[in-house]
Write a protein that holds these residues in place. Structure first.
Motif, PDB file in Angstrom:
ATOM      1  N   PHE A 244       0.796  -1.178  -0.041  1.00  0.00           N
ATOM      2  CA  PHE A 244      -0.025  -0.016  -0.154  1.00  0.00           C
ATOM      3  C   PHE A 244       0.849   1.239  -0.007  1.00  0.00           C
ATOM      4  O   PHE A 244       0.555   2.180  -0.474  1.00  0.00           O
ATOM      5  CB  PHE A 244      -0.988   0.167   1.178  1.00  0.00           C
ATOM      6  CG  PHE A 244      -2.494  -0.738   0.990  1.00  0.00           C
ATOM      7  CD1 PHE A 244      -2.655  -1.280  -0.198  1.00  0.00           C
ATOM      8  CD2 PHE A 244      -3.205  -0.597   2.033  1.00  0.00           C
ATOM      9  CE1 PHE A 244      -3.773  -1.876  -0.439  1.00  0.00           C
ATOM     10  CE2 PHE A 244      -4.521  -1.086   1.785  1.00  0.00           C
ATOM     11  CZ  PHE A 244      -4.759  -1.710   0.469  1.00  0.00           C
ATOM     12  N   SER A 245       2.201   1.175   0.708  1.00  0.00           N
ATOM     13  CA  SER A 245       3.086   2.371   0.617  1.00  0.00           C
ATOM     14  C   SER A 245       3.546   2.642  -0.817  1.00  0.00           C
ATOM     15  O   SER A 245       4.057   3.666  -0.798  1.00  0.00           O
ATOM     16  CB  SER A 245       4.142   1.973   1.527  1.00  0.00           C
ATOM     17  OG  SER A 245       4.827   0.814   1.437  1.00  0.00           O
ATOM     18  N   SER A 246       3.525   1.823  -1.670  1.00  0.00           N
ATOM     19  CA  SER A 246       3.839   2.108  -3.135  1.00  0.00           C
ATOM     20  C   SER A 246       3.191   3.360  -3.727  1.00  0.00           C
ATOM     21  O   SER A 246       2.022   3.350  -3.689  1.00  0.00           O
ATOM     22  CB  SER A 246       3.906   0.782  -4.067  1.00  0.00           C
ATOM     23  OG  SER A 246       4.311   1.076  -5.263  1.00  0.00           O
ATOM     24  N   SER A 247       4.187   4.090  -4.105  1.00  0.00           N
ATOM     25  CA  SER A 247       3.539   5.099  -5.062  1.00  0.00           C
ATOM     26  C   SER A 247       3.482   5.008  -6.669  1.00  0.00           C
ATOM     27  O   SER A 247       3.192   6.119  -7.275  1.00  0.00           O
ATOM     28  CB  SER A 247       4.071   6.618  -4.614  1.00  0.00           C
ATOM     29  OG  SER A 247       5.504   6.588  -5.004  1.00  0.00           O
ATOM     30  N   GLY A 248       3.951   3.657  -7.181  1.00  0.00           N
ATOM     31  CA  GLY A 248       4.073   3.478  -8.445  1.00  0.00           C
ATOM     32  C   GLY A 248       2.769   2.996  -9.003  1.00  0.00           C
ATOM     33  O   GLY A 248       1.784   2.932  -8.190  1.00  0.00           O
ATOM     34  N   LEU A 249       2.684   2.679 -10.403  1.00  0.00           N
ATOM     35  CA  LEU A 249       1.783   2.141 -10.780  1.00  0.00           C
ATOM     36  C   LEU A 249       1.979   0.868 -11.549  1.00  0.00           C
ATOM     37  O   LEU A 249       3.234   0.563 -11.950  1.00  0.00           O
ATOM     38  CB  LEU A 249       1.008   3.064 -12.025  1.00  0.00           C
ATOM     39  CG  LEU A 249       0.451   4.428 -11.542  1.00  0.00           C
ATOM     40  CD1 LEU A 249      -0.159   5.217 -12.683  1.00  0.00           C
ATOM     41  CD2 LEU A 249      -0.657   4.241 -10.524  1.00  0.00           C
ATOM     42  N   GLN A 250       1.085  -0.234 -11.606  1.00  0.00           N
ATOM     43  CA  GLN A 250       1.374  -1.491 -12.522  1.00  0.00           C
ATOM     44  C   GLN A 250       0.245  -1.273 -13.564  1.00  0.00           C
ATOM     45  O   GLN A 250      -0.587  -0.859 -13.724  1.00  0.00           O
ATOM     46  CB  GLN A 250       1.034  -2.519 -11.513  1.00  0.00           C
ATOM     47  CG  GLN A 250       1.294  -3.869 -12.322  1.00  0.00           C
ATOM     48  CD  GLN A 250       0.893  -5.229 -11.305  1.00  0.00           C
ATOM     49  OE1 GLN A 250       1.081  -6.274 -11.637  1.00  0.00           O
ATOM     50  NE2 GLN A 250       0.672  -4.756 -10.118  1.00  0.00           N
ATOM     51  N   TYR A 251       0.847  -1.773 -14.695  1.00  0.00           N
ATOM     52  CA  TYR A 251       0.208  -1.754 -15.877  1.00  0.00           C
ATOM     53  C   TYR A 251       0.254  -3.235 -16.728  1.00  0.00           C
ATOM     54  O   TYR A 251       1.231  -3.986 -16.544  1.00  0.00           O
ATOM     55  CB  TYR A 251       0.468  -0.812 -16.967  1.00  0.00           C
ATOM     56  CG  TYR A 251       1.892  -1.155 -17.665  1.00  0.00           C
ATOM     57  CD1 TYR A 251       1.925  -1.625 -18.886  1.00  0.00           C
ATOM     58  CD2 TYR A 251       3.073  -0.711 -17.229  1.00  0.00           C
ATOM     59  CE1 TYR A 251       3.087  -2.011 -19.423  1.00  0.00           C
ATOM     60  CE2 TYR A 251       4.316  -0.894 -17.898  1.00  0.00           C
ATOM     61  CZ  TYR A 251       4.267  -1.621 -18.963  1.00  0.00           C
ATOM     62  OH  TYR A 251       5.408  -1.961 -19.814  1.00  0.00           O
ATOM     63  N   MET A 252      -0.878  -3.513 -17.393  1.00  0.00           N
ATOM     64  CA  MET A 252      -0.977  -4.740 -18.033  1.00  0.00           C
ATOM     65  C   MET A 252      -1.680  -4.586 -19.445  1.00  0.00           C
ATOM     66  O   MET A 252      -2.716  -3.988 -19.473  1.00  0.00           O
ATOM     67  CB  MET A 252      -1.520  -5.889 -17.418  1.00  0.00           C
ATOM     68  CG  MET A 252      -1.472  -7.339 -18.028  1.00  0.00           C
ATOM     69  SD  MET A 252      -2.524  -8.450 -16.842  1.00  0.00           S
ATOM     70  CE  MET A 252      -1.226  -8.775 -15.811  1.00  0.00           C
ATOM     71  N   VAL A 253      -1.219  -4.988 -20.567  1.00  0.00           N
ATOM     72  CA  VAL A 253      -1.859  -5.164 -21.758  1.00  0.00           C
ATOM     73  C   VAL A 253      -2.473  -6.453 -21.836  1.00  0.00           C
ATOM     74  O   VAL A 253      -2.274  -7.426 -21.386  1.00  0.00           O
ATOM     75  CB  VAL A 253      -0.997  -5.277 -23.041  1.00  0.00           C
ATOM     76  CG1 VAL A 253      -1.789  -5.344 -24.183  1.00  0.00           C
ATOM     77  CG2 VAL A 253      -0.095  -3.885 -23.065  1.00  0.00           C
ATOM     78  N   ARG A 254      -3.948  -6.358 -21.867  1.00  0.00           N
ATOM     79  CA  ARG A 254      -4.956  -7.388 -21.512  1.00  0.00           C
ATOM     80  C   ARG A 254      -5.074  -8.252 -22.974  1.00  0.00           C
ATOM     81  O   ARG A 254      -5.123  -7.624 -23.973  1.00  0.00           O
ATOM     82  CB  ARG A 254      -6.332  -6.862 -21.355  1.00  0.00           C
ATOM     83  CG  ARG A 254      -6.447  -6.253 -20.093  1.00  0.00           C
ATOM     84  CD  ARG A 254      -7.910  -5.392 -20.023  1.00  0.00           C
ATOM     85  NE  ARG A 254      -8.964  -6.266 -19.642  1.00  0.00           N
ATOM     86  CZ  ARG A 254     -10.051  -6.225 -20.255  1.00  0.00           C
ATOM     87  NH1 ARG A 254     -10.376  -5.396 -21.199  1.00  0.00           N
ATOM     88  NH2 ARG A 254     -11.004  -7.034 -19.811  1.00  0.00           N
ATOM     89  N   GLU A 255      -4.567  -9.358 -22.896  1.00  0.00           N
ATOM     90  CA  GLU A 255      -4.958 -10.531 -24.041  1.00  0.00           C
ATOM     91  C   GLU A 255      -4.398  -9.851 -25.204  1.00  0.00           C
ATOM     92  O   GLU A 255      -4.814  -9.647 -26.159  1.00  0.00           O
ATOM     93  CB  GLU A 255      -6.212 -10.886 -24.174  1.00  0.00           C
ATOM     94  CG  GLU A 255      -6.955 -11.475 -22.868  1.00  0.00           C
ATOM     95  CD  GLU A 255      -8.364 -11.634 -22.985  1.00  0.00           C
ATOM     96  OE1 GLU A 255      -8.929 -12.341 -22.274  1.00  0.00           O
ATOM     97  OE2 GLU A 255      -9.123 -10.772 -23.646  1.00  0.00           O
TER      98      GLU A 255
END
Length: 330
Positions: A244-255
């Protein structure tokens, strides 16, 4: 003498799961345009009615607790929100994560929120009915309280013994114009029809001189999540839970459809604080979905989307388990 605290009590509506009598089958001709009758067994109906009862009882209990405190408070159905929340010291949401997410769209970084899970899942109930229907109730990852401990948690807040956590949110700009809604969980950029292909390209920029290769995609869309949202749709799609302390983002291209080998490593990754993702949309139509399906913005061919962590943080009171471990329990 200090001023009385001002509290907004935001309520999930009761009509989300209204009690219904059993539906009786009726005869209809093959040419009839009416919908087929819905038949629910008594056990399922009893479960749905109980969910409504538990939620209503939690609302009434929270009101009774606030009535006993030296605070000024006002109850509002969540669907009545239409303007930014101002002039209160605390927002209490009674429902689940969805109600807190809806409140977050109207909050800046100055007003903290406390989520009360009004209808928490009962493990023994899920096990008991697992072979008959899904008895899962509200998850409430972002809710620090239930009816059982609401008064205790509220007292800790009012007495200054509980400090809110600061959660990152997602800022989205469309054609250089900031969207007014910050995402607390995630955003999805996709074609409005889930069966249609989304065509877009993106690159990640750290500064004007340093950026990734341009990645051209044909897929089911692009999802980005915050740390708080990493245990929601992102995790279901194969992503990773983030502290929860992370200030980054995670991304994913779906399928992705036939991703080039050189770009396969860029189909799922992370945006560090200060980095930007630039997306170019190439379908005739599309949508940016913010924290689910209720908030969405239309996009069209040639639109430019910029995504970053530069949104104001949101202050949320979390449970001790989430605060201690940094990752909500599953």
């Amino acid at each position: 003498m200090s001023a009385r605290r001002r509290i907004l009590l935001l309520l999930k509506p009761l009509d989300v799961y209204p009690p219904r009598p059993p539906a009786m089958p009726k005869l209809s001709s093959p040419s009839s345009s009416s919908s087929p009758p819905r038949i629910l067994d008594q056990k399922t109906l009893s479960y749905l009615n109980d969910r409504c009862r538990v939620h209503k009882n939690t609302i009434n209990f929270c009101k009774e607790v606030l009535q006993r405190k030296s605070v000024d408070w006002e109850p509002i159905p969540r669907n009545n929100l239409s303007h930014p929340i101002r002039h209160v010291d605390l927002v209490i949401t009674v429902g689940g994560d969805g109600t807190l997410l809806q409140a977050s769209h109207f909050l800046d970084e100055s007003i903290p929120a406390l989520g009360v899970n009004s209808d928490p899942t009962q493990v023994d109930e899920v096990s008991k009915f697992s072979n008959e229907f899904d008895a899962t109730r509200s998850t409430g990852y972002l809710c620090a309280a239930t009816a059982e401990n609401f008064e205790q948690v509220l007292d800790e807040i009012l007495e200054g013994h509980k400090i809110p956590s600061e959660l990152s949110r997602i800022l989205v700009s469309l054609n250089s114009h900031r969207l007014p809604t910050y995402a607390l969980n995630d955003i999805l950029v996709a074609h409005p029809c889930p069966a249609s292909v989304s065509r877009f390209s993106f690159r990640i920029k750290s500064n004007r001189e340093n950026s990734s290769d341009l990645v051209n995609c044909r897929s089911s869309g692009l999802r980005l999540s915050t740390a708080a949202g990493s245990t929601a749709a992102m995790l279901s799609a194969g992503g990773f839970p983030m502290p929860f302390s992370s200030s980054g983002l995670q991304y994913m291209v779906r399928e992705p459809i036939s991703p080039r080998a050189v770009h396969s490593s860029l189909m799922h990754g992370f945006l560090k604080p200060g980095q930007l993702m630039h997306v170019a949309w190439y379908n005739q139509e599309g949508r940016i979905y913010v924290d689910g399906s209720h908030v969405q913005y239309s996009i069209q061919h040639g639109d430019k989307i910029e995504i970053s962590t530069m949104a104001p943080i949101l202050k949320v009171y979390l449970s001790q388990t989430e605060t201690r471990n940094g990752i909500p329990s599953q």
